[in-house]
Design an enzyme around this catalytic site. Sequence first.
Site, short mmCIF file in Angstrom:
data_model
loop_
_atom_site.label_atom_id
_atom_site.label_comp_id
_atom_site.label_asym_id
_atom_site.label_seq_id
_atom_site.Cartn_x
_atom_site.Cartn_y
_atom_site.Cartn_z
N ASN A 1 30.98 44.67 34.57
CA ASN A 1 31.94 44.06 35.49
C ASN A 1 33.24 43.74 34.75
OD1 ASN A 1 30.29 42.07 34.23
ND2 ASN A 1 30.78 40.55 35.78
N GLU B 1 36.52 41.51 35.54
CA GLU B 1 37.15 40.55 36.44
C GLU B 1 38.66 40.53 36.25
OE1 GLU B 1 34.90 36.92 35.93
OE2 GLU B 1 33.21 37.78 37.01
N CYS C 1 28.41 47.72 46.44
CA CYS C 1 27.89 48.65 45.43
C CYS C 1 26.76 49.51 45.98
CB CYS C 1 27.43 47.88 44.19
SG CYS C 1 28.83 47.27 43.24
N GLU D 1 28.29 48.17 38.53
CA GLU D 1 27.85 49.42 39.15
C GLU D 1 29.04 50.33 39.43
OE1 GLU D 1 27.11 46.32 39.96
OE2 GLU D 1 25.19 46.15 41.00
N CYS E 1 25.36 44.29 45.06
CA CYS E 1 25.97 43.77 46.29
C CYS E 1 26.08 44.90 47.32
CB CYS E 1 27.34 43.17 45.98
SG CYS E 1 28.61 44.40 45.60
N1 THU Z 1 28.60 41.52 39.84
C1 THU Z 1 28.29 42.78 39.39
O1 THU Z 1 28.93 43.30 38.47
N2 THU Z 1 27.27 43.44 39.99
C2 THU Z 1 26.48 42.93 40.97
O2 THU Z 1 25.57 43.59 41.43
C3 THU Z 1 26.73 41.58 41.46
C4 THU Z 1 27.93 40.88 40.94
C5 THU Z 1 29.67 40.80 39.16
C6 THU Z 1 30.95 40.64 39.94
C7 THU Z 1 31.55 39.42 39.30
O3 THU Z 1 32.30 39.81 38.16
C8 THU Z 1 30.36 38.60 38.83
O4 THU Z 1 29.25 39.49 38.86
C9 THU Z 1 30.07 37.39 39.70
O5 THU Z 1 29.97 37.75 41.03
#
Ligand code: THU
Length: 132
Positions: free
Chosen positions: A43, A45, A89, A56, A86
């Site tokens: 991830n 941000e 994804c 993902e 989520c």
């Molecule tokens: N996040 C993911 O990378 N994948 C997931 O399946 C769920 C959430 C990340 C997004 C964000 O940077 C952090 O987790 C908190 O939501």
Amino acid sequence: MAMKNELLQVAQNCRLNAYAPYSKFKVGAAVLTANNKIYGGCNVENASYPCGTCAEAGAVAAMIADGETTITEILIIADTECILPCGNCLQKIAEFGTEKTMIHSADLNGNIKTYTLQQLLPHNFKAGDIKC
Ligand code: THU
């Protein structure tokens, strides 16, 4: 099983590089393609929160950039109990997967749960739904 261990290794390594200064929730992902290639992602941000991307999404983008298009398995890892991708994804995975695509969710304690894409997203928006 061997491939699952490789996916775990790649996803774990990617997770360490996750850029998550806002949520502090680091996630790693690894996809396995029909040609037995593996791509990782984490991830990323952003100070403008909605610009952030999931692990993902990074793995899928790396796969596409290398010319692969079919996801047979994907593994995600986070530090809480096994998380599920989520909805956004799941839709991304569905674009390049099949109903048999396996989704493994791992935590840092060595637990792994496995689902099929069909289980997690039984109905999704598809290319054939676009009629114009
Ligand atoms: N996040 C993911 O990378 N994948 C997931 O399946 C769920 C959430 C990340 C997004 C964000 O940077 C952090 O987790 C908190 O939501």
